[in-house]
Design an enzyme around this catalytic site. Structure first.
Site, PDB file in Angstrom:
ATOM      1  N   TYR A  76       0.838  -1.201   0.000  1.00 50.24           N
ATOM      2  CA  TYR A  76       0.000   0.000   0.000  1.00 50.24           C
ATOM      3  C   TYR A  76       0.870   1.247   0.000  1.00 50.24           C
ATOM      4  CZ  TYR A  76      -3.794   3.182   0.780  1.00 50.24           C
ATOM      5  OH  TYR A  76      -4.699   4.202   0.616  1.00 50.24           O
ATOM      6  N   PHE A 128      -7.892  21.034 -24.778  1.00 46.81           N
ATOM      7  CA  PHE A 128      -8.139  19.593 -24.856  1.00 46.81           C
ATOM      8  C   PHE A 128      -9.354  19.312 -23.982  1.00 46.81           C
ATOM      9  CE2 PHE A 128      -7.897  15.114 -23.882  1.00 46.81           C
ATOM     10  CZ  PHE A 128      -7.957  14.645 -25.173  1.00 46.81           C
ATOM     11  N   THR A 129     -10.166  18.341 -24.414  1.00 48.04           N
ATOM     12  CA  THR A 129     -11.480  18.129 -23.785  1.00 48.04           C
ATOM     13  C   THR A 129     -11.424  17.984 -22.266  1.00 48.04           C
ATOM     14  OG1 THR A 129     -11.253  15.792 -24.348  1.00 48.04           O
ATOM     15  CG2 THR A 129     -12.537  17.142 -25.850  1.00 48.04           C
ATOM     16  N   ASP A 219       1.359  20.297 -20.664  1.00 47.50           N
ATOM     17  CA  ASP A 219       0.720  19.000 -20.845  1.00 47.50           C
ATOM     18  C   ASP A 219       1.726  18.185 -21.642  1.00 47.50           C
ATOM     19  OD1 ASP A 219      -0.579  16.726 -21.666  1.00 47.50           O
ATOM     20  OD2 ASP A 219      -2.509  17.720 -21.971  1.00 47.50           O
ATOM     21  N   LYS A 262       0.213   7.373 -23.447  1.00 53.97           N
ATOM     22  CA  LYS A 262       0.679   7.707 -24.804  1.00 53.97           C
ATOM     23  C   LYS A 262       2.187   7.454 -24.913  1.00 53.97           C
ATOM     24  CE  LYS A 262      -3.379  10.054 -24.507  1.00 53.97           C
ATOM     25  NZ  LYS A 262      -4.234  10.046 -23.299  1.00 53.97           N
ATOM     26  N   ARG A 386     -13.515  14.601 -33.972  1.00 57.49           N
ATOM     27  CA  ARG A 386     -12.893  15.709 -33.245  1.00 57.49           C
ATOM     28  C   ARG A 386     -13.389  16.994 -33.900  1.00 57.49           C
ATOM     29  NH1 ARG A 386     -10.667  14.194 -28.287  1.00 57.49           N
ATOM     30  NH2 ARG A 386     -12.902  13.950 -28.309  1.00 57.49           N
ATOM     31  N   PHE A 453     -19.325  13.900 -26.266  1.00 57.91           N
ATOM     32  CA  PHE A 453     -18.917  13.043 -27.381  1.00 57.91           C
ATOM     33  C   PHE A 453     -18.788  11.581 -26.995  1.00 57.91           C
ATOM     34  CE2 PHE A 453     -14.689  12.785 -25.635  1.00 57.91           C
ATOM     35  CZ  PHE A 453     -14.542  13.990 -24.967  1.00 57.91           C
TER      36      PHE A 453
END
Ligand code: P71
Length: 461
Positions: A76, A128-129, A219, A262, A386, A453
């Site tokens: 943990y 960005f969303t 980001d 990514k 998009r 979306f």
């Protein structure tokens, strides 16, 4: 294409494990997409042949990463894998402090809650969303300060991710620097078509905001892919390693949020990293409320190990050359076939320009949503809208936002598909293009409140 050119992006790995794919008929797919409300997010993945919905969490891990998964320390608190991850973040990104999160939006949530107060403004190089959603939920207003070229799918500017410093200056004059906690800088810019920001511009943003006491938050989800473009396109970087460029980019920021799904070549994970001790203290305290203890942040120990090992592989130039080379291969083929796509070709994806693809379909009949559905029906290739659906509604007026860019994204999972899969994809898009006159748009019949979306449903007009 010459043998030499084809070989130039050949993959520096071979296939050890395979995952069978189901092939289906056109009739089967027509039913599947109708039942999914013409929304590719609502398809079952087993009904998809080539899945280009996203490059997020869909990567193939290496044997070394899988071996690391067996070394998960699932304690943990104080997992050994956390310390490996912390060391790797320090080595490759350069940040002093790390807070792991379950994925990128977990880091965005924590960062936004800490830095944004009601009534603040957050300038960014295009939205960005998930990033914008968290900024707005924290009481902020997103302001787009990307250069105009980014909104033009036909502009060939090599760094369409650049910030327009004049727009930033105008915002500071209009609302005051004290209302701007930070500038949100994405590298590369997903919604602009996977377009990079130049080091020169990033450095200029850093210097300019420092004068006003405004932070820079990167980001860094696809910062490695951005570093590759800097090396290829920016003067003075051709002989620098990807790892050096990545560290230099991060040194122009106070903090970064990262979706590890990514660049890091994993299936899950994220983190917030910073040079700022006060921000770290607050983030470490808040992460336990939403994600988990500060040494696992919602991840298993094995996931953190896969991230740490993925970082070593993500900066290898041969790998990046093949990764971005594959995207270029598809993009160049589509261009030769006369298909309208966003140029220059981006790092992680090809973006089809649905406005030019279907000039007869007005934007409020959802041309990009329609195109994604048509491609699926044609071949079982899954892509993502998009455009106007992703852009949501204006918070004040309740009207649709009408973005300049109405795109369908073909995002390429890393190390997953072959050149033959690429060829099938191109053939399918060409055949939808050949039949474009017969296609009508869609109307929305179900609209969720948040990030619509993902679950919106449509019917054919
Ligand atoms: C992509 C995703 C995943 C996604 C997210 C929202 C809608 C559709 C698909 C995620 C990103 C990203 C950038 C630049 C933060 C996140 C959130 N991208 N920044 O492109 O691209 O990370 O998904 O790990 O929470 O398909 P997260």
């Amino acid at each position: 294409m010459s043998e030499e050119k084809r070989r130039s992006w050949a993959e520096p790995f071979k296939i050890k494990v395979v995952e069978p794919l189901k092939t289906t008929t056109r009739g089967y797919r027509e039913r599947a997409i109708r039942e999914a409300g013409y929304n590719t997010f609502l398809l079952r993945s087993e009904d998809v042949y080539i899945d280009l919905l996203t490059d997020s969490g869909t990567n193939a891990m290496s044997d070394n990463q899988w071996a690391g998964m067996m070394l998960g320390d699932e304690a943990y608190a104080g997992s050994e894998n956390f310390y490996n991850l912390e060391a790797a973040v320090g080595k490759y990104y350069g940040y002093s402090y790390l807070v792991p999160t379950h994925q990128g939006r977990g880091a965005e949530h924590i960062l936004s809650q800490i830095l944004i107060s009601e009534g603040d403004y957050i300038p960014g190089n295009m939205y960005f969303t998930t990033t914008r959603e968290h900024q707005e939920r924290a009481g902020g207003t997103f302001v787009d300060v990307i250069i105009d070229e980014a909104h033009d799918p036909e502009s060939t500017h090599p760094f369409k991710g650049n910030v327009d410093l004049r727009k930033l200056e105008d915002l500071i004059e209009r609302v005051g620097a004290e209302k701007i906690p930070y500038v949100s800088v994405a590298a590369t810019v997903n919604m602009a078509g996977g377009q990079p920001i130049s080091m020169e511009n990033l450095r200029a943003v850093r210097e300019f905001t420092q004068l006003h006491g405004i932070k820079v938050v990167l980001d860094a989800t696809r910062a490695v892919e951005n570093a590759y473009f800097v090396k290829r396109r920016e003067e003075g970087y051709a002989d620098r390693s990807i790892a050096e460029i990545l560290r230099e980019m991060c040194s122009c920021s106070d903090a970064a949020t990262v979706s590890a799904k990514k660049d890091l070549l994993t299936n899950i994970g994220g983190f917030l990293a910073t040079f700022d001790e006060d921000l770290f203290e607050e983030a470490r305290s808040l992460v336990v409320v939403y994600e988990g203890l500060h040494t696992y942040g919602g991840l298993a120990g094995r996931d953190m190990e896969a991230m740490a090992r993925g970082m070593e592989e993500m900066v290898e130039e041969d790998y990046l050359h093949a990764r971005i080379g594959q995207v270029e291969y598809v993009g160049e083929k589509l261009l030769r076939g006369g298909i309208p796509i966003v140029v220059p070709i981006g790092g992680h994806a090809i973006f089809l320009d649905a406005k030019r693809f279907f000039p007869g379909i007005p934007q409020d009949h959802f041309p990009a949503q329609t195109l994604a559905a048509e491609i699926y029906v044609d071949s079982g290739v899954r892509t993502m809208e998009r455009g106007i659906v992703s852009a949501g509604r204006d918070r004040e007026t309740g009207e649709h936002n009408y973005p300049e860019l109405e795109l369908v994204r073909l995002a390429f999972p890393r190390r997953v598909y072959t050149q033959a899969h690429c060829d099938v994809t191109v053939e399918s898009i060409e055949s939808v293009h050949d039949n474009r006159e017969s296609v009508r748009g869609l109307r929305m019949v179900h609209e969720p409140k948040h990030l619509r979306f993902f679950q919106a449903r449509f019917e054919k007009l």
